[in-house]
Design a protein around this motif. Structure first.
Motif, PDB file in Angstrom:
ATOM      1  N   LYS A  12     -12.551  -5.500   1.250  1.00  0.00           N
ATOM      2  CA  LYS A  12     -13.505  -4.477   1.721  1.00  0.00           C
ATOM      3  C   LYS A  12     -14.459  -4.081   0.595  1.00  0.00           C
ATOM      4  N   LYS A  13     -13.919  -3.888  -0.592  1.00  0.00           N
ATOM      5  CA  LYS A  13     -14.745  -3.540  -1.744  1.00  0.00           C
ATOM      6  C   LYS A  13     -15.732  -4.663  -2.061  1.00  0.00           C
TER       7      LYS A  13
ATOM      8  N   THR B 129      -7.972  -6.820   3.391  1.00  0.00           N
ATOM      9  CA  THR B 129      -7.381  -6.051   2.293  1.00  0.00           C
ATOM     10  C   THR B 129      -8.442  -5.104   1.734  1.00  0.00           C
ATOM     11  N   LEU B 130      -8.002  -4.114   0.973  1.00  0.00           N
ATOM     12  CA  LEU B 130      -8.947  -3.172   0.370  1.00  0.00           C
ATOM     13  C   LEU B 130      -9.835  -3.874  -0.657  1.00  0.00           C
TER      14      LEU B 130
ATOM     15  N   LEU C 134       0.831  -1.210   0.000  1.00  0.00           N
ATOM     16  CA  LEU C 134       0.000   0.000   0.000  1.00  0.00           C
ATOM     17  C   LEU C 134       0.865   1.260   0.000  1.00  0.00           C
TER      18      LEU C 134
ATOM     19  N   ALA D 226      -1.056   4.378  -1.274  1.00  0.00           N
ATOM     20  CA  ALA D 226      -2.456   4.218  -0.853  1.00  0.00           C
ATOM     21  C   ALA D 226      -2.575   3.921   0.638  1.00  0.00           C
ATOM     22  N   GLU D 227      -1.526   4.290   1.410  1.00  0.00           N
ATOM     23  CA  GLU D 227      -1.539   3.947   2.836  1.00  0.00           C
ATOM     24  C   GLU D 227      -2.660   4.637   3.606  1.00  0.00           C
ATOM     25  N   ASP D 228      -3.174   5.793   3.079  1.00  0.00           N
ATOM     26  CA  ASP D 228      -4.243   6.509   3.773  1.00  0.00           C
ATOM     27  C   ASP D 228      -5.548   5.712   3.781  1.00  0.00           C
ATOM     28  N   LYS D 229      -5.657   4.742   2.868  1.00  0.00           N
ATOM     29  CA  LYS D 229      -6.881   3.935   2.792  1.00  0.00           C
ATOM     30  C   LYS D 229      -6.908   2.824   3.833  1.00  0.00           C
ATOM     31  N   LEU D 230      -5.786   2.634   4.535  1.00  0.00           N
ATOM     32  CA  LEU D 230      -5.695   1.554   5.513  1.00  0.00           C
ATOM     33  C   LEU D 230      -6.727   1.702   6.620  1.00  0.00           C
ATOM     34  N   SER D 231      -7.102   2.943   6.920  1.00  0.00           N
ATOM     35  CA  SER D 231      -8.073   3.194   7.996  1.00  0.00           C
ATOM     36  C   SER D 231      -9.454   2.620   7.675  1.00  0.00           C
ATOM     37  N   GLU D 232      -9.698   2.324   6.375  1.00  0.00           N
ATOM     38  CA  GLU D 232     -10.989   1.765   5.976  1.00  0.00           C
ATOM     39  C   GLU D 232     -11.147   0.315   6.404  1.00  0.00           C
TER      40      GLU D 232
END
Length: 324
Positions: free
Chosen positions: A117-118, A113-114, A83, A88-94
């Protein structure tokens, strides 16, 4: 050379970050190109300015994993490294905010993983979701978790899990027992996921009541499935006729999840995979989502990721040769 300090709340978190024999920190140091120096609850990251920045982002990502109450594994470290590499590390909070389901042993099931999540978001928002991706991406397990949650919350009255019983080099007729005994091995991953979520005793109780059904795809023909959460697993082994038959079984108040890996098709060469065709035909249709998971979403042993990636690269080279 640049250095930056991170203060960690507790020594236990530092120990968890470093891992057995400091394997996590060694992996970070080698991948990012920094040196991590530990003094009690203080971590000093030393290296070139850009590398230090990336190292700090990786450490912050791992600390957020610990803050969610999850262990730091090699898979976590490699995923966060990826990430950060992609910015894309800012998306880790999702990730990991809400548990999809709690297993019979009290373990929360969350997106790791993102891509996962999707996939889970798509299942929640759409009536039909098609999840395509390599082995180990959690396609079936997460779908079963969603089904169990919907069932527990009385959003549906039944869970129906099905798979095509396609032979992968072996012949069904040589297996011992009656028809159910012959097809049970094909359905074993579905049983395992349900046992994990519900426990064996609860699972058998719901099966006796008819609230849960695990059956080969052939058993779906001629039925209308109302008020049900229906999962078709290993869908790459359906023919186009079987896929159309399955999709038209859906009744009122039902939700459908179709999962499969188009790189592992066991159909005869002259047969078109119903999953591959469905992805092309149904993409863009309202209330139908197509989610494509990748090697990065693999949550098994890191070697599985490498194997999947190696096969993808091999197929890509073979396709380029054919095109030339």
């Amino acid at each position: 050379m640049t250095e930056q300090t991170i203060n960690v709340e507790r020594l236990e978190q530092v120990i968890a970050l470093f891992g057995s024999f400091d394997q996590n920190i060694r992996l970070i140091e080698q991948s990012v190109g920094v040196k991590v120096i530990n003094r009690d609850t203080e971590l000093k990251i030393v290296g070139e300015a850009e590398n230090v920045y990336r190292g700090v982002k990786v450490m912050e990502g791992l600390l957020s994993v610990l803050a969610r109450g999850e262990p730091v594994s090699e898979q976590n470290v490699r995923y966060i490294l990826g990430l950060v590499e992609d910015g894309a590390e800012d998306k880790l909070s999702e990730l990991g905010k809400d548990a999809v389901c709690v297993t019979a042993k009290g373990k929360p099931v969350k997106a790791k993983t993102l891509g996962q999540k999707k996939y889970l978001d798509a299942i929640a928002k759409n009536t039909v979701t098609i999840g395509v991706g390599p082995a180990g991406t959690g396609k079936t397990y997460l779908a079963v978790a969603k089904a169990v949650t919907a069932f527990r919350q009385k959003e549906v009255s039944r869970i129906i899990l099905t798979r095509p019983a396609v032979e992968a080099g072996e012949k069904l007729g040589f297996l011992p027992g009656d028809l159910q005994n012959k097809v049970d091995p094909y359905l074993r991953p579905l049983y395992d996921a349900l046992f994990d979520m519900l426990g064996s005793e609860t699972y058998h109780k719901f099966v006796e009541r008819g609230s849960i059904e695990v059956a080969p795809l052939a058993y779906m023909r001629g039925r209308t499935l109302d008020d049900s959460f229906i999962i078709l697993d290993e869908a790459q082994n359906t023919t186009r006729e079987q896929m159309k038959m399955f999709l038209t079984r859906m009744g009122f108040g039902s939700k459908v999840v179709i999962t499969g890996d188009v790189t592992q098709i066991d159909l005869p060469r002259d047969k078109v995979s119903g999953l591959k065709e469905a992805v092309r035909v149904l993409k863009g249709v309202e209330d139908i989502a197509v989610c494509e998971l990748t090697a990065r979403d693999v949550v098994r042993h890191v070697l599985v990721q490498r194997i999947v990636k190696a096969y993808e690269d091999f197929e890509a080279r073979a396709n380029r040769r054919r095109d030339r």
